[in-house]
Design a protein around this motif. Structure first.
Motif, PDB file in Angstrom:
ATOM      1  N   GLY A  48       5.143   5.978 -42.619  1.00 51.99           N
ATOM      2  CA  GLY A  48       4.548   7.090 -41.870  1.00 51.99           C
ATOM      3  C   GLY A  48       4.183   6.695 -40.465  1.00 51.99           C
ATOM      4  N   SER A  88      -6.869  10.147 -34.693  1.00 47.48           N
ATOM      5  CA  SER A  88      -7.170  11.440 -35.321  1.00 47.48           C
ATOM      6  C   SER A  88      -7.785  11.269 -36.700  1.00 47.48           C
ATOM      7  N   LEU A  92     -11.013  13.250 -37.911  1.00 50.01           N
ATOM      8  CA  LEU A  92     -11.014  14.094 -39.119  1.00 50.01           C
ATOM      9  C   LEU A  92     -12.107  13.650 -40.091  1.00 50.01           C
ATOM     10  N   ASN A 121      -2.239  21.615 -39.383  1.00 49.45           N
ATOM     11  CA  ASN A 121      -1.550  20.460 -38.815  1.00 49.45           C
ATOM     12  C   ASN A 121      -0.085  20.830 -38.545  1.00 49.45           C
ATOM     13  N   ASN A 149       2.864  17.227 -41.235  1.00 50.52           N
ATOM     14  CA  ASN A 149       3.142  16.146 -42.181  1.00 50.52           C
ATOM     15  C   ASN A 149       2.762  16.697 -43.556  1.00 50.52           C
ATOM     16  N   ALA A 207      -1.475  15.668 -34.425  1.00 45.93           N
ATOM     17  CA  ALA A 207      -1.111  14.241 -34.323  1.00 45.93           C
ATOM     18  C   ALA A 207       0.365  14.042 -33.957  1.00 45.93           C
ATOM     19  N   TYR A 208       1.203  15.052 -34.271  1.00 50.11           N
ATOM     20  CA  TYR A 208       2.641  14.918 -33.968  1.00 50.11           C
ATOM     21  C   TYR A 208       3.046  15.835 -32.813  1.00 50.11           C
ATOM     22  N   SER A 227      -3.318  12.563 -30.469  1.00 52.48           N
ATOM     23  CA  SER A 227      -3.352  11.134 -30.746  1.00 52.48           C
ATOM     24  C   SER A 227      -2.206  10.422 -30.048  1.00 52.48           C
ATOM     25  N   SER A 231      -1.004   7.783 -31.339  1.00 57.63           N
ATOM     26  CA  SER A 231      -0.362   7.015 -32.414  1.00 57.63           C
ATOM     27  C   SER A 231       1.131   7.277 -32.551  1.00 57.63           C
ATOM     28  N   LYS A 232       1.477   8.526 -32.831  1.00 59.01           N
ATOM     29  CA  LYS A 232       2.869   8.836 -33.167  1.00 59.01           C
ATOM     30  C   LYS A 232       3.668   9.183 -31.913  1.00 59.01           C
TER      31      LYS A 232
END
Ligand SMILES: Cc1ncc(COP(=O)(O)O)c(C=O)c1O
Length: 414
Positions: A53, A116, A120, A187, A191, A221-222, A249, A251-252
């Motif tokens: 992931g 994130s 959350l 979201n 995901n 997040a995406y 975020s 992150s991704k």
């Protein structure tokens, strides 16, 4: 472990005195164990990991260089608390340039997050009293719901179904649940389904939230990882800033999962409450990381390049799966392909029957050395991630060819 009085001290929310004694094995542990067993049975064989992931690559060199430079500045050394202006201002610029959300005020409508996941986990403290409901989509990322339960709240699950474009049916919520609901968590890009929302759906969400007096938490997040058009922000919806916040975020979107940095933006009251809870929970992300993340958010072309890679891989994976009989459809975003799991398989003189996606996933790793994530919450589906390890496009093609060759030995029944 020997018995200790400590065992009797555990809170009911984590199992009370039975904490740690359950023999149930959770999904991701099952996958890990099956992977280990497959490797032991086939030493040296190539496991194709479609279960991960997170991105397969490092952050871009310019972002790493920015971190190194910022880490050397004495003024960045201390507690960041709720952050300085750098990331807040970059977040406002990002929301305007990338998401079409003008006029976010950095000083009052943005606070950074340590990813994130951390946001959350903190937001329920701002909203949930015992007995309150949170509305959450399933299958989905469970962290907000876990904390809702920690505070004595309840989670009402809204199934994401293919027939509805993987958008929840807001009209399906029982009146009593609605009356007691405080938060709706969404979201998109999603995901695990890879679905994106639509402006019409988000407009309905704003109306729904207003009418029922519910706070909206949109986990984006995406956000930048879309395969056509521009990213769609909930905050771009008229009225959204009166009812909710959005979580972004690095992150991704920027290959920065380990860095732990993002931001919460939107409704001023909710952002302030998040900041208060956060201030009582952590001392902020290292400013050097925040400043490097700000640099990333100021360079959305990085995300566009990453999304182009995932789009190419996704196209290839969809083709391979379709060739093997799967009803695979290229998603509009994220890096996840969500496909209906087969009910059976025939090959090499054998026939297998599967009760659910969990069994298919176990079979795929055992028989084909392909790791996936099963989801049985709203129909039996497999999640395949295109973040598999492959250093260039030629290697990608080889991996995809290998997946096709392994699955091609079997006829699947749906
Ligand atoms: C839907 C969703 N939200 C949040 C997260 C956590 O992201 P972060 O790394 O920003 O904490 C993930 C990570 O897998 C995710 O899938």
């Amino acid at each position: 472990m020997s018995d200790s009085y400590l065992q009797n001290l555990f809170a009911e929310r984590i199992g009370g005195r039975d904490y740690g004694k359950s023999t149930a094995i959770y999904k991701f542990e099952m996958i890990k164990r099956a992977k280990r067993a497959a490797l032991a049975a086939h030493p040296g064989a190539e496991i194709i990991d479609l279960g991960v992931g997170e991105p397969d690559e490092m952050a871009y060199p310019e972002v790493v260089a920015k971190l190194a430079q910022e880490a050397g500045r004495p003024e960045n050394r201390g507690y960041a608390d709720n952050g300085d202006d750098v990331l807040k201002e970059a977040a406002a610029r990002y929301l305007e340039r990338v998401c079409g959300v003008p006029g976010i005020r950095p000083e009052s409508e943005v606070v950074h997050s340590i990813g994130s996941k951390a946001a959350l986990s903190l937001l329920p403290a701002a909203l949930i009293n015992p007995g309150d409901y949170a509305l959450m989509t399933t299958p989905g990322y469970p962290v907000f719901g876990s904390h809702v339960r920690y505070y004595g709240g309840l989670v009402h699950q809204l199934p994401l179904l293919e027939s509805n474009g993987f958008l929840p049916d807001l009209d399906s919520i029982p009146a009593e649940v609605l009356r007691r609901s405080k938060a709706l968590v969404l979201n998109y890009p999603n995901n695990p389904t890879g679905a994106v929302a639509t402006p019409e759906f988000f407009a309905r969400v704003v109306g729904f939230a207003r009418k029922n007096r519910i706070a909206v938490v949109h986990d984006a997040a995406y956000a930048g990882l879309v395969f056509e058009g521009k990213p769609l922000s909930f905050l771009a919806t008229p009225g959204a800033r009166e009812v909710g916040v959005e979580l972004h975020s690095a992150s991704k979107s920027f290959n920065m999962t380990g860095w732990r940095c993002g931001f919460v933006a939107g409704n001023e009251r909710l952002v302030r409450a998040y900041a208060d809870i956060k201030d009582n929970s952590d001392s902020g992300q290292f400013l050097a990381i925040q400043h490097a993340a700000a640099h990333a958010f100021d360079h959305p072309e990085i995300t566009e390049a990453i999304a182009a890679k995932y789009s190419r891989r996704m196209g290839g994976l969809v083709e391979v799966l379709q060739g093997c009989g799967f009803a695979a459809v290229k998603p509009k975003g994220s890096f996840f392909l969500y496909v209906k799991a087969p009910r059976g398989a025939v090959g090499q003189g054998r026939h297998w029957e599967f009760k659910n996606a969990e069994e298919v996933s176990q079979w795929l790793i055992t028989e084909k050395l392909i790791s996936t994530v099963p989801w049985d919450e709203a129909g039996a589906y497999l999640r395949l991630s295109v973040t598999f390890a492959a250093r260039d496009a030629a290697e990608e093609r080889r991996v995809l060819g290998e997946i096709g060759a392994r699955l091609g030995e079997t006829a699947f029944e749906f």
